[in-house]
Design an enzyme around this catalytic site. Structure first.
Site, PDB file in Angstrom:
ATOM      1  N   ASP A   1      -4.402  -5.290   5.618  1.00 42.03           N
ATOM      2  CA  ASP A   1      -5.761  -4.850   5.845  1.00 42.03           C
ATOM      3  C   ASP A   1      -6.670  -5.813   5.076  1.00 42.03           C
ATOM      4  OD1 ASP A   1      -7.907  -3.082   6.591  1.00 42.03           O
ATOM      5  OD2 ASP A   1      -7.849  -2.301   4.543  1.00 42.03           O
TER       6      ASP A   1
ATOM      7  N   ASP B   1      -4.930  -0.040   2.283  1.00 49.03           N
ATOM      8  CA  ASP B   1      -5.418   0.871   1.251  1.00 49.03           C
ATOM      9  C   ASP B   1      -5.988   2.150   1.829  1.00 49.03           C
ATOM     10  OD1 ASP B   1      -8.866   0.283   0.640  1.00 49.03           O
ATOM     11  OD2 ASP B   1      -7.719  -0.522   2.321  1.00 49.03           O
TER      12      ASP B   1
ATOM     13  N   ASP C   1     -10.641  -5.332   3.858  1.00 48.85           N
ATOM     14  CA  ASP C   1     -11.490  -4.729   2.818  1.00 48.85           C
ATOM     15  C   ASP C   1     -10.699  -3.719   1.992  1.00 48.85           C
ATOM     16  OD1 ASP C   1     -14.481  -5.504   3.858  1.00 48.85           O
ATOM     17  OD2 ASP C   1     -13.132  -5.117   5.528  1.00 48.85           O
TER      18      ASP C   1
END
Length: 222
Positions: A12, A171, A14
């Site tokens: 991922d 995250d 950001d």
């Protein structure tokens, strides 16, 4: 524990590779200031940075997607963010060293984000960190964003690696859902924007890391 047969690692963006919260927050806070509202501290924006425009507008104005002004605010936010998205964004500490470690082990790596290509492609093209990335798949690259597995399958296809030979690191719970649906081992990254109330253990990830370099412990080749 060590993942066997891994040939590539997908991430991922950001909250996993880069800390974009300062620029996301700035883009939203500018909207407040331009309306004569007081500026909010960055600490208010950071926990919702992973939610993108939806999270930033929620913090700045308290409006959700069902609010009649939400769509206009979202488009204004996008314009602001496009103008400032490399203003303060940087890699999380030890991410560059972690990526160097992957390359030394002969592993390819790439990005699968729900950020639209409008932002994901110029942002990654403008940061030296991504010079060795094999691919960048955005939230609108395929017909379905995460948690659908389609973007992860597309990244694996572009890299010429079977999905089961890729690890996906993210995250957010949707990252783990997408990775599992794609048939990839999954790793939850806890050093980004996760709040203290987040129960990462409930996501069902195959591994959890508190530091980017921890990932290498699961990927060392025999």
């Amino acid at each position: 524990m060590r993942f066997a047969g891994v040939r590539a690692v997908l991430f991922d963006l950001d909250g996993t590779l880069i800390d974009s919260a300062p620029d996301l927050g700035y883009a939203a806070d500018l909207m407040r200031v331009q309306r004569g509202l007081p500026s909010l501290p960055m600490e208010r924006y950071r926990p919702l940075a992973g939610a993108g425009a939806r999270g930033m507008i929620q913090v700045a104005f308290g409006h959700g997607p069902d609010h009649p002004e939400f769509e206009a605010l979202r488009q204004e936010f996008f314009d602001n963010y496009q103008a400032c998205m490399t203003r303060s964004t940087r890699a999380f500490d030890e991410v560059p060293a972690m990526l160097d470690g992957l390359i030394r082990q002969g592993l390819a790596w790439g990005v699968v984000t729900n950020k639209s290509e409008r932002f994901a492609l110029p942002l990654t093209a403008g940061m030296p960190l991504f010079a060795t990335s094999a691919t960048v798949v955005g939230g609108d690259t395929t017909p379905h964003p995460k948690p659908h597995p389609a973007p992860l399958w597309e990244a694996a296809r572009r890299m010429g690696v079977p999905p089961e030979a890729c690890v996906y690191v993210g995250d957010d719970e949707r990252d783990i859902v997408a990775g599992k649906a794609a048939g990839m081992p999954t790793v939850a990254a806890c050093y980004g924007y996760l709040g203290v109330q987040t129960d990462v253990g409930a996501w069902g990830a195959d591994a959890v890391i508190e530091n980017p370099l921890d990932l290498l412990n699961f990927l060392q080749l025999p």
